[in-house]
Scaffold this motif. Sequence first.
Motif, short mmCIF file in Angstrom:
data_model
loop_
_atom_site.label_atom_id
_atom_site.label_comp_id
_atom_site.label_asym_id
_atom_site.label_seq_id
_atom_site.Cartn_x
_atom_site.Cartn_y
_atom_site.Cartn_z
N THR A 84 0.81 -1.18 -0.03
CA THR A 84 0.14 0.03 -0.13
C THR A 84 0.92 1.21 -0.10
O THR A 84 0.61 2.26 -0.83
CB THR A 84 -0.81 -0.02 1.35
OG1 THR A 84 -1.74 -1.15 1.13
CG2 THR A 84 -1.76 1.39 1.63
N GLU A 142 0.79 4.31 -2.67
CA GLU A 142 0.70 5.54 -2.19
C GLU A 142 1.87 6.43 -2.65
O GLU A 142 1.38 7.82 -3.23
CB GLU A 142 0.50 5.46 -0.70
CG GLU A 142 -0.57 6.52 -0.13
CD GLU A 142 -0.64 6.58 1.29
OE1 GLU A 142 -0.04 5.87 1.96
OE2 GLU A 142 -1.65 7.16 1.79
N ASP A 170 -4.07 11.25 6.57
CA ASP A 170 -4.48 11.30 5.17
C ASP A 170 -3.54 10.32 4.60
O ASP A 170 -3.98 9.74 3.50
CB ASP A 170 -4.14 12.51 4.56
CG ASP A 170 -2.70 12.98 4.64
OD1 ASP A 170 -2.20 12.82 5.91
OD2 ASP A 170 -2.14 13.63 3.82
N SER A 171 -2.84 9.52 5.01
CA SER A 171 -2.06 8.39 4.56
C SER A 171 -2.64 7.08 4.65
O SER A 171 -2.87 6.62 5.96
CB SER A 171 -0.76 8.51 5.01
OG SER A 171 0.18 7.19 4.98
N ARG A 172 -3.03 6.31 3.57
CA ARG A 172 -3.53 4.92 3.84
C ARG A 172 -2.51 4.01 4.45
O ARG A 172 -2.85 3.23 5.20
CB ARG A 172 -3.83 4.42 2.33
CG ARG A 172 -5.10 4.79 1.73
CD ARG A 172 -5.44 3.75 0.72
NE ARG A 172 -4.71 3.50 -0.24
CZ ARG A 172 -4.19 4.24 -1.55
NH1 ARG A 172 -5.01 5.76 -1.32
NH2 ARG A 172 -3.49 3.77 -2.29
N THR A 173 -1.25 4.28 4.23
CA THR A 173 -0.07 3.54 4.91
C THR A 173 -0.39 3.61 6.39
O THR A 173 -0.22 2.68 7.23
CB THR A 173 1.18 3.89 4.32
OG1 THR A 173 1.32 4.01 2.96
CG2 THR A 173 2.39 2.98 4.96
N ARG A 188 -2.82 4.83 8.18
CA ARG A 188 -4.06 4.28 8.77
C ARG A 188 -3.99 2.75 8.69
O ARG A 188 -4.57 2.09 9.89
CB ARG A 188 -5.31 4.80 7.80
CG ARG A 188 -5.52 6.20 7.63
CD ARG A 188 -6.95 6.41 7.27
NE ARG A 188 -7.47 6.12 5.68
CZ ARG A 188 -7.21 6.83 4.84
NH1 ARG A 188 -6.38 7.84 4.98
NH2 ARG A 188 -6.95 6.21 3.52
N ASP A 189 -3.41 2.06 7.91
CA ASP A 189 -3.33 0.52 7.78
C ASP A 189 -2.46 0.32 9.08
O ASP A 189 -2.84 -0.67 9.83
CB ASP A 189 -2.78 0.19 6.61
CG ASP A 189 -3.96 0.26 5.52
OD1 ASP A 189 -5.05 0.64 5.63
OD2 ASP A 189 -3.59 -0.08 4.39
N GLN A 202 -11.69 5.13 11.93
CA GLN A 202 -10.95 5.99 11.14
C GLN A 202 -11.42 7.20 10.24
O GLN A 202 -12.63 7.12 9.85
CB GLN A 202 -9.79 5.00 10.24
CG GLN A 202 -9.13 4.01 11.14
CD GLN A 202 -8.20 3.26 10.29
OE1 GLN A 202 -8.25 2.87 9.31
NE2 GLN A 202 -6.95 3.53 11.02
N GLU A 242 -9.90 10.34 7.42
CA GLU A 242 -8.99 10.59 6.37
C GLU A 242 -8.11 12.17 6.40
O GLU A 242 -7.34 12.65 5.79
CB GLU A 242 -9.28 10.45 4.91
CG GLU A 242 -9.66 8.95 4.65
CD GLU A 242 -10.16 8.64 3.34
OE1 GLU A 242 -10.25 9.39 2.39
OE2 GLU A 242 -10.55 7.56 3.04
#
Lengths: 142, 121
Positions: free
Chosen positions: A12, A16, B10-13, B15-16, B31, B33
Amino acid sequence: MALDPMAAIRATFFVECEEQLGELESGLMAMESGAADAETVNAVFRAVHSIKGGAGAFALDELVRFAHVFETTLDGVRAGRLQAAPAMLQIMLRAADALSDLVRVARDGGTSDAERVKALAAELAALINPGSSVAGCRGRDG
Amino acid sequence: MIKTILTVDDSRTMRDMLRLSLENAGFRVVQAEDGLHGLEVLAGETPDVIVTDINMPRMDGFGFIEAVRKDESKRSTPMLVLTTEVDAEKKSRAKAAGATGWIVKPFDPVKLVDAIRRVAS
């Protein structure tokens, strides 16, 4: 390893990174053409900042170091301490290419052009702090 | 009782990673964003702790903390700032806005969970 959650998050991260590199390039080009507003500059800063944040989580140290110098210079533009002159934007566009190469090396392996990265880091550092060295600009939260 | 944590990044990384670390520690995770999305989520959730990034589009972490603190019912919800910034000025700005504490990225999951448990108790 397909079920390793950290491997999935790493994947991911690289997806990104590609998105952030796209934002970075289009933002810098908007700045170059004079079409940028404050939000463009913020988005450019966030792109590099976000790559640095994720890279730190995966201990991609070379990427973190270069992104940090780049981010520090962009923060200067964002805060109005630096004017985004054409010569500066040329350096930043080359820095965006170098950042993209570092991301690719971190993802796919291989080696980066260390001399080029070092020279660009020095150019970026000199923008915000004339007379500084790269080592002197590794920075406040490096 | 299972505690609920709201993370805003704002980062998916990120958040994961936050979801993985916090769910592994037994928390329920919700969560958002960015700051505005965080406020929308808060309309339907009452988390025990909020963890927020600073640099985000639409509404940054400072704006988000200030907006949360304006809500009487969330005035005492612990809020931890999670960011790579360690610059003293930004730290004091976050404190002034109402942040409870500060964790530097990249975060150590054990330390993050410890900090959350400390402020949640």
